[in-house]
Design a protein around this motif. Structure first.
Motif, PDB file in Angstrom:
ATOM      1  N   ASP A 154      25.843  11.881  -7.782  1.00 15.66           N
ATOM      2  CA  ASP A 154      26.386  10.565  -7.416  1.00 15.66           C
ATOM      3  C   ASP A 154      25.261   9.552  -7.259  1.00 15.66           C
ATOM      4  O   ASP A 154      25.359   8.422  -7.724  1.00 15.66           O
ATOM      5  CB  ASP A 154      27.183  10.653  -6.113  1.00 15.66           C
ATOM      6  N   ARG A 155      24.186   9.963  -6.610  1.00 15.39           N
ATOM      7  CA  ARG A 155      23.062   9.046  -6.406  1.00 15.39           C
ATOM      8  C   ARG A 155      22.431   8.660  -7.747  1.00 15.39           C
ATOM      9  O   ARG A 155      22.116   7.494  -7.974  1.00 15.39           O
ATOM     10  CB  ARG A 155      22.017   9.671  -5.482  1.00 15.39           C
ATOM     11  N   ALA A 156      22.277   9.629  -8.632  1.00  7.23           N
ATOM     12  CA  ALA A 156      21.707   9.340  -9.958  1.00  7.23           C
ATOM     13  C   ALA A 156      22.599   8.372 -10.721  1.00  7.23           C
ATOM     14  O   ALA A 156      22.105   7.444 -11.375  1.00  7.23           O
ATOM     15  CB  ALA A 156      21.521  10.640 -10.743  1.00  7.23           C
ATOM     16  N   ARG A 157      23.914   8.560 -10.633  1.00  4.33           N
ATOM     17  CA  ARG A 157      24.853   7.662 -11.312  1.00  4.33           C
ATOM     18  C   ARG A 157      24.744   6.258 -10.748  1.00  4.33           C
ATOM     19  O   ARG A 157      24.685   5.270 -11.490  1.00  4.33           O
ATOM     20  CB  ARG A 157      26.290   8.185 -11.162  1.00  4.33           C
ATOM     21  N   LEU A 158      24.694   6.148  -9.412  1.00  2.00           N
ATOM     22  CA  LEU A 158      24.581   4.835  -8.776  1.00  2.00           C
ATOM     23  C   LEU A 158      23.268   4.147  -9.143  1.00  2.00           C
ATOM     24  O   LEU A 158      23.236   2.939  -9.385  1.00  2.00           O
ATOM     25  CB  LEU A 158      24.697   4.973  -7.254  1.00  2.00           C
TER      26      LEU A 158
ATOM     27  N   GLU B 203      20.511  -0.091 -12.111  1.00  7.51           N
ATOM     28  CA  GLU B 203      19.533  -0.510 -13.111  1.00  7.51           C
ATOM     29  C   GLU B 203      20.191  -1.379 -14.191  1.00  7.51           C
ATOM     30  O   GLU B 203      19.665  -2.434 -14.563  1.00  7.51           O
ATOM     31  CB  GLU B 203      18.898   0.732 -13.746  1.00  7.51           C
ATOM     32  N   GLU B 204      21.353  -0.954 -14.670  1.00  2.00           N
ATOM     33  CA  GLU B 204      22.079  -1.728 -15.684  1.00  2.00           C
ATOM     34  C   GLU B 204      22.551  -3.064 -15.123  1.00  2.00           C
ATOM     35  O   GLU B 204      22.465  -4.100 -15.790  1.00  2.00           O
ATOM     36  CB  GLU B 204      23.259  -0.912 -16.208  1.00  2.00           C
ATOM     37  N   ALA B 205      23.040  -3.046 -13.883  1.00  2.00           N
ATOM     38  CA  ALA B 205      23.520  -4.283 -13.249  1.00  2.00           C
ATOM     39  C   ALA B 205      22.372  -5.264 -13.039  1.00  2.00           C
ATOM     40  O   ALA B 205      22.545  -6.474 -13.211  1.00  2.00           O
ATOM     41  CB  ALA B 205      24.209  -3.955 -11.925  1.00  2.00           C
ATOM     42  N   LEU B 206      21.206  -4.754 -12.661  1.00  2.00           N
ATOM     43  CA  LEU B 206      20.045  -5.632 -12.484  1.00  2.00           C
ATOM     44  C   LEU B 206      19.618  -6.267 -13.803  1.00  2.00           C
ATOM     45  O   LEU B 206      19.222  -7.439 -13.835  1.00  2.00           O
ATOM     46  CB  LEU B 206      18.882  -4.856 -11.857  1.00  2.00           C
ATOM     47  N   ALA B 207      19.701  -5.513 -14.893  1.00  2.00           N
ATOM     48  CA  ALA B 207      19.347  -6.068 -16.207  1.00  2.00           C
ATOM     49  C   ALA B 207      20.318  -7.191 -16.586  1.00  2.00           C
ATOM     50  O   ALA B 207      19.895  -8.251 -17.076  1.00  2.00           O
ATOM     51  CB  ALA B 207      19.362  -4.971 -17.265  1.00  2.00           C
TER      52      ALA B 207
ATOM     53  N   GLU C   5      25.755 -10.752  -9.221  1.00  2.41           N
ATOM     54  CA  GLU C   5      25.085 -10.680  -7.916  1.00  2.41           C
ATOM     55  C   GLU C   5      25.906  -9.833  -6.951  1.00  2.41           C
ATOM     56  O   GLU C   5      25.358  -9.020  -6.207  1.00  2.41           O
ATOM     57  CB  GLU C   5      24.865 -12.082  -7.353  1.00  2.41           C
ATOM     58  N   ALA C   6      27.222 -10.008  -6.975  1.00  5.52           N
ATOM     59  CA  ALA C   6      28.094  -9.217  -6.105  1.00  5.52           C
ATOM     60  C   ALA C   6      28.048  -7.740  -6.481  1.00  5.52           C
ATOM     61  O   ALA C   6      28.012  -6.865  -5.601  1.00  5.52           O
ATOM     62  CB  ALA C   6      29.528  -9.742  -6.179  1.00  5.52           C
ATOM     63  N   ALA C   7      28.022  -7.447  -7.769  1.00  9.49           N
ATOM     64  CA  ALA C   7      27.967  -6.052  -8.220  1.00  9.49           C
ATOM     65  C   ALA C   7      26.676  -5.387  -7.768  1.00  9.49           C
ATOM     66  O   ALA C   7      26.688  -4.247  -7.284  1.00  9.49           O
ATOM     67  CB  ALA C   7      28.106  -5.981  -9.739  1.00  9.49           C
ATOM     68  N   VAL C   8      25.561  -6.095  -7.902  1.00  9.01           N
ATOM     69  CA  VAL C   8      24.272  -5.552  -7.462  1.00  9.01           C
ATOM     70  C   VAL C   8      24.301  -5.307  -5.956  1.00  9.01           C
ATOM     71  O   VAL C   8      23.868  -4.254  -5.468  1.00  9.01           O
ATOM     72  CB  VAL C   8      23.106  -6.486  -7.867  1.00  9.01           C
ATOM     73  N   GLY C   9      24.821  -6.251  -5.214  1.00 15.34           N
ATOM     74  CA  GLY C   9      24.925  -6.082  -3.763  1.00 15.34           C
ATOM     75  C   GLY C   9      25.781  -4.882  -3.381  1.00 15.34           C
ATOM     76  O   GLY C   9      25.420  -4.103  -2.491  1.00 15.34           O
ATOM     77  N   SER C  10      26.886  -4.725  -4.068  1.00 14.68           N
ATOM     78  CA  SER C  10      27.784  -3.603  -3.796  1.00 14.68           C
ATOM     79  C   SER C  10      27.111  -2.270  -4.117  1.00 14.68           C
ATOM     80  O   SER C  10      27.197  -1.309  -3.338  1.00 14.68           O
ATOM     81  CB  SER C  10      29.066  -3.779  -4.615  1.00 14.68           C
TER      82      SER C  10
END
Length: 114
Positions: free
Chosen positions: A53-57, A62-66, A100-105
């Motif tokens: 789960d941690r690896a998936r998150l 990483e994808e969301a930050l890009a 931004e919301a996705a990264v925060g979540s």
């Protein structure tokens, strides 16, 4: 669970409602408003693989930050903001806010996972 008022539309669902709520469903009379079941929450205890789960998150973050960086770069380009039609710029701003919301979540979820 007693359903009063005009609850005839629910009569065909009585068995389903009873099985999901583990309640005895009875139809009563009277002048009261009908009680309607709008949602049923079902909780399932599923064993979790914490490292997976941690690896998936972490990968999702990483994808969301890009994506977030691309949105920031696009809106940071003064010529884009100046020349693009207003609806296009607004759409880009909305995408930025969502990202931004996705990264925060995702960061919060990673924080909870330890």
């Amino acid at each position: 669970m007693a359903l009063g008022g005009d609850a005839e539309a629910l009569r065909s669902f009585a068995d389903v409602i009873a099985s999901l709520t583990t309640a005895d469903v009875r139809f009563g009379g009277g002048d009261s408003a009908p009680t309607l079941v709008r949602a049923v929450e079902v909780r399932i205890n599923v064993p979790r693989d914490a490292p997976a789960d941690r690896a998936r998150l972490e990968k999702e973050l990483e994808e969301a930050l890009a994506l977030l960086e691309r949105s920031r770069a696009l809106l940071g380009d003064a010529s884009f903001v100046k020349r693009a039609p207003a609806p296009v710029v607004e759409k880009a701003r909305a995408a930025l806010a969502e990202r931004e919301a996705a990264v925060g979540s995702l960061r919060a979820e990673l924080g909870r996972s330890g």
